[in-house]
Structures are given as structure tokens and as C-alpha cells.
Motif scaffolding. Structure first.
Motif, PDB file in Angstrom:
ATOM      1  N   ARG A 107       0.817  -1.223   0.000  1.00 21.82           N
ATOM      2  CA  ARG A 107       0.000   0.000   0.000  1.00 21.82           C
ATOM      3  C   ARG A 107       0.848   1.269   0.000  1.00 21.82           C
ATOM      4  NH1 ARG A 107      -3.028  -2.837   4.152  1.00 21.82           N
ATOM      5  NH2 ARG A 107      -1.833  -1.606   5.649  1.00 21.82           N
ATOM      6  N   ASP A 108       1.916   1.278   0.801  1.00 26.07           N
ATOM      7  CA  ASP A 108       2.648   2.519   1.049  1.00 26.07           C
ATOM      8  C   ASP A 108       3.851   2.734   0.142  1.00 26.07           C
ATOM      9  OD1 ASP A 108       0.828   2.776   3.090  1.00 26.07           O
ATOM     10  OD2 ASP A 108       2.238   2.231   4.683  1.00 26.07           O
ATOM     11  N   THR A 109       4.589   1.673  -0.124  1.00 24.46           N
ATOM     12  CA  THR A 109       5.883   1.828  -0.803  1.00 24.46           C
ATOM     13  C   THR A 109       5.835   1.462  -2.275  1.00 24.46           C
ATOM     14  OG1 THR A 109       7.083   1.448   1.262  1.00 24.46           O
ATOM     15  CG2 THR A 109       8.293   1.079  -0.778  1.00 24.46           C
ATOM     16  N   PHE A 223      13.142  -8.894   0.731  1.00 26.88           N
ATOM     17  CA  PHE A 223      13.417  -8.362  -0.608  1.00 26.88           C
ATOM     18  C   PHE A 223      14.881  -8.575  -0.967  1.00 26.88           C
ATOM     19  CE2 PHE A 223      10.278  -5.856   1.649  1.00 26.88           C
ATOM     20  CZ  PHE A 223       9.211  -5.819   0.777  1.00 26.88           C
ATOM     21  N   SER A 224      15.107  -8.604  -2.268  1.00 25.49           N
ATOM     22  CA  SER A 224      16.460  -8.568  -2.804  1.00 25.49           C
ATOM     23  C   SER A 224      16.513  -7.451  -3.834  1.00 25.49           C
ATOM     24  CB  SER A 224      16.824  -9.901  -3.467  1.00 25.49           C
ATOM     25  OG  SER A 224      17.995  -9.759  -4.259  1.00 25.49           O
ATOM     26  N   LEU A 225      17.405  -6.513  -3.633  1.00 29.41           N
ATOM     27  CA  LEU A 225      17.623  -5.435  -4.600  1.00 29.41           C
ATOM     28  C   LEU A 225      18.965  -5.692  -5.269  1.00 29.41           C
ATOM     29  CD1 LEU A 225      16.350  -2.124  -2.950  1.00 29.41           C
ATOM     30  CD2 LEU A 225      15.971  -2.817  -5.324  1.00 29.41           C
ATOM     31  N   ASN A 226      18.918  -6.257  -6.462  1.00 32.32           N
ATOM     32  CA  ASN A 226      20.148  -6.677  -7.146  1.00 32.32           C
ATOM     33  C   ASN A 226      21.025  -7.517  -6.225  1.00 32.32           C
ATOM     34  OD1 ASN A 226      19.223  -5.158  -9.292  1.00 32.32           O
ATOM     35  ND2 ASN A 226      21.210  -4.276  -9.758  1.00 32.32           N
ATOM     36  N   GLY A 227      20.389  -8.403  -5.457  1.00 32.70           N
ATOM     37  CA  GLY A 227      21.132  -9.292  -4.587  1.00 32.70           C
ATOM     38  C   GLY A 227      21.456  -8.733  -3.226  1.00 32.70           C
ATOM     39  N   GLU A 228      21.039  -7.523  -2.941  1.00 37.82           N
ATOM     40  CA  GLU A 228      21.251  -6.920  -1.619  1.00 37.82           C
ATOM     41  C   GLU A 228      19.994  -7.174  -0.779  1.00 37.82           C
ATOM     42  OE1 GLU A 228      23.767  -5.416   1.034  1.00 37.82           O
ATOM     43  OE2 GLU A 228      24.281  -5.395  -1.117  1.00 37.82           O
ATOM     44  N   PRO A 229      20.117  -7.869   0.358  1.00 38.48           N
ATOM     45  CA  PRO A 229      18.924  -8.216   1.136  1.00 38.48           C
ATOM     46  C   PRO A 229      18.330  -7.036   1.885  1.00 38.48           C
ATOM     47  CG  PRO A 229      20.900  -8.953   2.276  1.00 38.48           C
ATOM     48  CD  PRO A 229      21.354  -8.414   0.950  1.00 38.48           C
ATOM     49  N   VAL A 230      17.001  -7.028   1.943  1.00 38.34           N
ATOM     50  CA  VAL A 230      16.256  -6.068   2.754  1.00 38.34           C
ATOM     51  C   VAL A 230      15.167  -6.863   3.463  1.00 38.34           C
ATOM     52  CG1 VAL A 230      14.870  -3.967   2.804  1.00 38.34           C
ATOM     53  CG2 VAL A 230      16.667  -4.222   1.083  1.00 38.34           C
ATOM     54  N   LEU A 231      15.138  -6.805   4.773  1.00 35.68           N
ATOM     55  CA  LEU A 231      14.152  -7.549   5.550  1.00 35.68           C
ATOM     56  C   LEU A 231      13.122  -6.607   6.144  1.00 35.68           C
ATOM     57  CD1 LEU A 231      16.437 -10.115   7.441  1.00 35.68           C
ATOM     58  CD2 LEU A 231      15.101 -10.479   5.365  1.00 35.68           C
ATOM     59  N   GLY A 232      11.859  -6.956   5.990  1.00 32.21           N
ATOM     60  CA  GLY A 232      10.790  -6.181   6.587  1.00 32.21           C
ATOM     61  C   GLY A 232      10.321  -5.035   5.716  1.00 32.21           C
ATOM     62  N   ALA A 233       9.164  -4.486   6.098  1.00 32.03           N
ATOM     63  CA  ALA A 233       8.591  -3.345   5.369  1.00 32.03           C
ATOM     64  C   ALA A 233       9.296  -2.075   5.815  1.00 32.03           C
ATOM     65  CB  ALA A 233       7.092  -3.255   5.626  1.00 32.03           C
ATOM     66  N   GLN A 234      10.497  -1.887   5.326  1.00 35.49           N
ATOM     67  CA  GLN A 234      11.295  -0.713   5.677  1.00 35.49           C
ATOM     68  C   GLN A 234      10.639   0.558   5.122  1.00 35.49           C
ATOM     69  OE1 GLN A 234      13.932  -0.886   7.673  1.00 35.49           O
ATOM     70  NE2 GLN A 234      13.715  -3.115   7.815  1.00 35.49           N
ATOM     71  N   PRO A 235      10.980   1.715   5.692  1.00 33.31           N
ATOM     72  CA  PRO A 235      10.442   2.971   5.146  1.00 33.31           C
ATOM     73  C   PRO A 235      10.766   3.120   3.661  1.00 33.31           C
ATOM     74  CG  PRO A 235      11.506   3.350   7.263  1.00 33.31           C
ATOM     75  CD  PRO A 235      11.820   1.927   6.879  1.00 33.31           C
ATOM     76  N   ASP A 237      11.917   5.482   1.935  1.00 37.94           N
ATOM     77  CA  ASP A 237      13.183   6.122   1.559  1.00 37.94           C
ATOM     78  C   ASP A 237      14.375   5.171   1.653  1.00 37.94           C
ATOM     79  OD1 ASP A 237      13.377   5.999   4.290  1.00 37.94           O
ATOM     80  OD2 ASP A 237      13.542   8.155   4.615  1.00 37.94           O
ATOM     81  N   VAL A 238      14.239   4.073   2.407  1.00 34.75           N
ATOM     82  CA  VAL A 238      15.298   3.061   2.410  1.00 34.75           C
ATOM     83  C   VAL A 238      15.401   2.438   1.021  1.00 34.75           C
ATOM     84  CG1 VAL A 238      15.976   0.812   3.321  1.00 34.75           C
ATOM     85  CG2 VAL A 238      15.118   2.582   4.872  1.00 34.75           C
ATOM     86  N   PHE A 239      14.253   2.116   0.429  1.00 33.31           N
ATOM     87  CA  PHE A 239      14.239   1.513  -0.903  1.00 33.31           C
ATOM     88  C   PHE A 239      14.682   2.517  -1.967  1.00 33.31           C
ATOM     89  CE2 PHE A 239      11.352  -1.181   1.491  1.00 33.31           C
ATOM     90  CZ  PHE A 239      11.682  -2.457   1.057  1.00 33.31           C
ATOM     91  N   THR A 240      14.189   3.731  -1.893  1.00 33.01           N
ATOM     92  CA  THR A 240      14.545   4.711  -2.934  1.00 33.01           C
ATOM     93  C   THR A 240      16.031   5.040  -2.901  1.00 33.01           C
ATOM     94  OG1 THR A 240      13.912   6.557  -1.474  1.00 33.01           O
ATOM     95  CG2 THR A 240      12.232   5.699  -2.980  1.00 33.01           C
ATOM     96  N   PRO A 251      27.315   0.908  -5.054  1.00 39.89           N
ATOM     97  CA  PRO A 251      26.763  -0.102  -4.144  1.00 39.89           C
ATOM     98  C   PRO A 251      25.415   0.340  -3.611  1.00 39.89           C
ATOM     99  CG  PRO A 251      28.512   1.127  -3.056  1.00 39.89           C
ATOM    100  CD  PRO A 251      28.518   1.567  -4.489  1.00 39.89           C
ATOM    101  N   ALA A 252      24.596  -0.633  -3.216  1.00 44.76           N
ATOM    102  CA  ALA A 252      23.256  -0.322  -2.734  1.00 44.76           C
ATOM    103  C   ALA A 252      23.291   0.563  -1.499  1.00 44.76           C
ATOM    104  CB  ALA A 252      22.488  -1.610  -2.440  1.00 44.76           C
TER     105      ALA A 252
END
Length: 254
Positions: A107-109, A223-235, A237-240, A251-252
Motif C-alpha cells: 500500500r505505502d511503498t 526483498f532482494s535489490l540486485n542481490g542486496e537483502p532487505v528484511l521487513g517493510a522498511q520505510p 526512503d530506504v528503498f529509494t 553499491p546499494a
């Protein structure tokens, strides 16, 4: 006839070191040859693979790959993916339809990422099923793929997540899933009912789940962003920030 001088201890040591160096060099050459020859067994045997491989390779050439490796499938006709197969950044989303934090991300991101990056060819989003919250999670994954078979996968995802509770697990009965299919605009609901009730999608769903388990992913969303792990529904701006860095060739996390 002159005598051959005896091999002294220093000379014996030098010969031993020389032999080890030669063996090490040979071993390195063998490793490089094996890696180059075995990295893609289909590429050397299939002309079609050889022709299609450069587009995926070129797409990620400017963006480094993180510790999870390149998980992107980049299938042009994948109904469970958003964005260009040649986008330089690929976000892999491991999710469960009953997960409230997956719904929060949806919904948010996700709308922000679609507007800012997917629609501009910078980002591709690929879905992976990770049904870990019981039988209803598996039923929802089947229903989503039934919707995908009629080209309404992402609309179905949105319909489910728009009604997800802020806390606790969503209740996804057969009747509820059919209602979400109707909201998503699935054209043939009779066909949807048959597909959603079958086990035809189970192999693909379980393959996604096994991929997540092999990566050591403990929960959803992940999540994986080009192989960089992200755990949880982070804010958002973390993804952007990570996408901006990767799209710029860095680098990510910088």
C-alpha cells in the motif's frame, strides 16, 4: 666427466617452492576455465540462449550484485512481474498474502516505486510466493496465480492488500478470494474458481518457497535489490536510496 654437484638443502627448498608455484598456477587456470565454461551450461548448447543472454547481462552491467546473487528471472511474459526485463535494478519481493507487513509495503511503498522507477525503466519488480502462514496462505497464492493466468495478478494483489488488517493475519477464505478476484477485474470468474481450487500451480509456488528457504529468509516481507537483502517493510526512503545508488552504478548502501 665433471661430477654433478649435489643438491643442497637451499636448492632443494627452491625447487620445492618452484614446483608449488607451478602447481598453483595450473590450478588457477583450471578454475578459471571451469568457471567460464560452466557458468551457463545452456548458453553453449542453445543458440537461442546465446542470443538472449546479452540483454540480461547488459541490464545489470552498471549495477553491482549483492551477496544473495542475481535472483532476477527477467522473463518478458511474466504476469507476476512489473517493469522492463532489461531494467538495471531488480527488486525481488518474497511475500505472503496474509502478512500485514507485506500489505503495508504494497500500500505505502510499492506505488511510489512504480511511479518513480518502474514506469521510467529503471526498476523491475518480480514476485515470489512465500506462503508461510498456513493453508489460507497457500490458497491465496493459488488464487493469485489463477488471477495471473487471466492477466490480473497485480490487481488481485492490490485488492487483497487494500482490505488487509493493520494487525494480525488476514482471513482469506474461498469466498473472500473470489471477491478479490471480482474486485481485480478477473474476466472469467468460473475459470478462476477452477484454477484457484486446483493444485496446478503448487510446483511453482513451492519452488519460490524453496528459493526463499535456500537463501535463509526467515519471514515476510523480504526483498532482494540486485542481490542486496532487505528484511521487513522498511520505510520507503530506504528503498529509494538503494535504488538510486544501484541505478547510478554504485553499491546499494553507500
Amino acid at each position: 666427466m665433471p661430477e654433478t654437484p649435489p643438491i643442497t638443502k637451499p636448492r632443494r627448498r627452491d625447487l620445492t617452492l618452484l614446483g608449488l608455484a607451478v602447481l598453483l598456477a595450473i590450478g588457477l587456470v583450471v578454475v578459471l576455465v571451469v568457471r567460464q565454461g560452466g557458468s551457463d551450461p545452456e548458453a553453449s548448447s542453445s543458440p537461442a540462449s546465446a542470443m538472449s543472454a546479452p540483454s540480461a547481462a547488459e541490464a545489470s552491467a552498471t549495477a553491482p550484485i549483492g551477496p544473495l546473487g542475481d535472483l532476477a528471472r527477467r522473463q518478458a511474459d511474466d504476469p507476476m512481474a512489473l517493469g522492463s526485463p532489461t531494467a538495471p535494478v531488480v527488486l525481488i519481493e518474497f511475500a505472503d498474502f496474509r502478512c500485514p507487513f507485506c500489505a503495508q509495503f504494497g500500500r505505502d511503498t510499492k506505488p511510489v516505486l512504480i511511479d518513480r522507477y518502474v514506469n521510467k525503466g529503471v526498476l523491475r519488480i518480480e514476485w515470489r510466493d512465500m506462503p508461510i502462514f498456513g493453508p489460507e496462505s497457500m490458497s491465496a497464492a493459488r488464487a493469485a496465480r489463477a488471477a495471473a493466468a487471466q492477466g490480473r495478478f497485480w490487481e488481485f494483489v492490490t485488492a487483497v492488500y487494500d482490505k488487509a488488517p493493520a494487525r494480525g493475519r488476514a482471513t482469506l477464505t474461498t469466498e473472500a478470494l473470489r471477491g478479490f478476484a471480482a474486485t481485480a477485474g478477473v474476466p472469467d470468474l468460473a475459470r478462476f474458481d477452477v484454477d484457484a481450487a486446483s493444485v496446478d500451480f503448487d510446483d511453482a509456488i513451492n519452488a519460490d518457497l524453496q528459493e526463499a528457504q535456500s537463501l535463509g529468509i526467515p519471514s515476510t516481507p523480504a526483498f532482494s535489490l540486485n542481490g542486496e537483502p532487505v528484511l521487513g517493510a522498511q520505510p520507503t526512503d530506504v528503498f529509494t536510496a538503494m535504488i538510486d545508488n544501484l541505478a547510478a552504478g554504485g553499491p546499494a548502501n553507500s
